[in-house]
Design an enzyme around this catalytic site. Sequence first.
Site, PDB file in Angstrom:
ATOM      1  N   LYS A  77      25.774 -24.869  15.340  1.00 28.41           N
ATOM      2  CA  LYS A  77      24.705 -24.358  14.487  1.00 28.41           C
ATOM      3  C   LYS A  77      23.332 -24.531  15.126  1.00 28.41           C
ATOM      4  O   LYS A  77      22.491 -23.643  15.049  1.00 28.41           O
ATOM      5  CB  LYS A  77      24.748 -25.055  13.133  1.00 28.41           C
ATOM      6  CG  LYS A  77      23.792 -24.492  12.125  1.00 28.41           C
ATOM      7  CD  LYS A  77      23.985 -25.141  10.771  1.00 28.41           C
ATOM      8  CE  LYS A  77      23.064 -24.518   9.752  1.00 28.41           C
ATOM      9  NZ  LYS A  77      23.250 -25.089   8.426  1.00 28.41           N
ATOM     10  N   LYS A  78      23.099 -25.665  15.770  1.00 27.14           N
ATOM     11  CA  LYS A  78      21.789 -25.945  16.358  1.00 27.14           C
ATOM     12  C   LYS A  78      21.466 -24.970  17.491  1.00 27.14           C
ATOM     13  O   LYS A  78      20.354 -24.473  17.605  1.00 27.14           O
ATOM     14  CB  LYS A  78      21.748 -27.380  16.867  1.00 27.14           C
ATOM     15  CG  LYS A  78      20.387 -27.846  17.275  1.00 27.14           C
ATOM     16  CD  LYS A  78      20.405 -29.325  17.586  1.00 27.14           C
ATOM     17  CE  LYS A  78      19.004 -29.822  17.870  1.00 27.14           C
ATOM     18  NZ  LYS A  78      18.997 -31.260  18.125  1.00 27.14           N
ATOM     19  N   LYS A  79      22.457 -24.681  18.333  1.00 26.05           N
ATOM     20  CA  LYS A  79      22.258 -23.753  19.454  1.00 26.05           C
ATOM     21  C   LYS A  79      22.569 -22.314  19.063  1.00 26.05           C
ATOM     22  O   LYS A  79      22.450 -21.415  19.880  1.00 26.05           O
ATOM     23  CB  LYS A  79      23.142 -24.153  20.634  1.00 26.05           C
ATOM     24  CG  LYS A  79      22.752 -25.477  21.240  1.00 26.05           C
ATOM     25  CD  LYS A  79      23.642 -25.811  22.409  1.00 26.05           C
ATOM     26  CE  LYS A  79      23.269 -27.155  23.002  1.00 26.05           C
ATOM     27  NZ  LYS A  79      24.141 -27.514  24.120  1.00 26.05           N
ATOM     28  N   CYS A 116       0.804  -1.231   0.000  1.00 29.40           N
ATOM     29  CA  CYS A 116       0.000   0.000   0.000  1.00 29.40           C
ATOM     30  C   CYS A 116       0.837   1.282   0.000  1.00 29.40           C
ATOM     31  O   CYS A 116       0.296   2.365  -0.152  1.00 29.40           O
ATOM     32  CB  CYS A 116      -0.961   0.011   1.188  1.00 29.40           C
ATOM     33  SG  CYS A 116      -0.180   0.309   2.790  1.00 29.40           S
TER      34      CYS A 116
END
Length: 92
Positions: A76-78, A23
Amino acid sequence: MRFCPKCGSFLKVKGNKMVCSKCGYSDHDVEKVILKENVAHENDKTIIADGETIEGRVAISLCPRCGSVRAILLNKKKRLYRCMTCNFVYNI
């Protein structure tokens, strides 16, 4: 993540303002916005810091202690990082 108050669409950051692509609404209050972007990581590297061997990927991540953007991705996971400048360990 911020949304347009007029149409509910996602607001994108353009320069120093946030703009709705649907918009056209714009908001100049971007100082509270934190930008995150996905970065392709370089190949795994071994880094030696203070006599300690650290293996991980070099990543771009803002250190909360010193403000450096260079870090080693430790987990990477944490989402655990170690700053390459001040060796501060943090997660995001």
